[in-house]
Design a protein around this motif. Structure first.
Motif, short mmCIF file in Angstrom:
data_model
loop_
_atom_site.label_atom_id
_atom_site.label_comp_id
_atom_site.label_asym_id
_atom_site.label_seq_id
_atom_site.Cartn_x
_atom_site.Cartn_y
_atom_site.Cartn_z
N GLN A 153 0.83 -1.20 0.00
CA GLN A 153 0.00 0.00 0.00
C GLN A 153 0.87 1.25 0.00
N ASP A 154 1.89 1.28 0.84
CA ASP A 154 2.79 2.44 0.91
C ASP A 154 3.56 2.65 -0.40
N ILE A 155 4.09 1.58 -0.95
CA ILE A 155 4.90 1.69 -2.17
C ILE A 155 4.04 2.08 -3.37
N THR A 156 2.87 1.48 -3.51
CA THR A 156 2.02 1.84 -4.64
C THR A 156 1.52 3.28 -4.51
N LYS A 157 1.30 3.73 -3.29
CA LYS A 157 0.89 5.13 -3.08
C LYS A 157 1.99 6.08 -3.55
N VAL A 158 3.22 5.82 -3.14
CA VAL A 158 4.36 6.66 -3.55
C VAL A 158 4.49 6.63 -5.07
N TRP A 159 4.40 5.45 -5.65
CA TRP A 159 4.56 5.30 -7.10
C TRP A 159 3.48 6.05 -7.86
N VAL A 160 2.22 5.86 -7.48
CA VAL A 160 1.11 6.52 -8.19
C VAL A 160 1.21 8.04 -8.02
#
Length: 113
Positions: A79-86
């Motif tokens: 969740q944290d990584i996809t948030k940063v990426w998006v």
């Protein structure tokens, strides 16, 4: 043999994988789902953004399961990584990423403009 990798390097590797495989998604909107912006690769929606509540539904089959199995990440890490990426790559701010379930993915398959 077990390899230990720092969390920072793990995040960088995951974001690099995301950019390489999903860094060129096409965005579009449709009258059928006016509250959403869809991001697709080919005919498959990889994630969709709900403009009203700020949720980004990330494809379980395409992204979430890979990050879980290959990088051994837990739900919160993904969740944290996809948030940063998006946020960084697709310039969507103030979002919450969540795993897209098969019902959502089936609804979104082959969505056309």
């Amino acid at each position: 043999m077990k390899i230990i990798i720092t969390e920072n390097k793990l995040e960088k590797a995951a974001i690099s994988w995301l950019n390489k495989n999903y860094g060129d998604l096409e965005s579009f909107e449709t009258e059928k789902y006016p509250d959403y912006i869809f991001y697709k690769k080919g005919n498959d929606v990889i994630f969709d953004y709900n403009k009203k509540n700020g949720y980004v539904y990330v494809s379980y089959g395409e992204i979430w399961s890979f990050l879980s199995s290959f990088f051994s990440m837990e739900y919160e890490q993904i969740q944290d990584i996809t948030k940063v990426w998006v946020e960084e790559h697709y310039n969507l701010r103030g979002i919450t990423t969540i795993r897209g379930f098969k019902i959502n993915n089936a609804r979104l398959r082959n969505v056309t403009i």
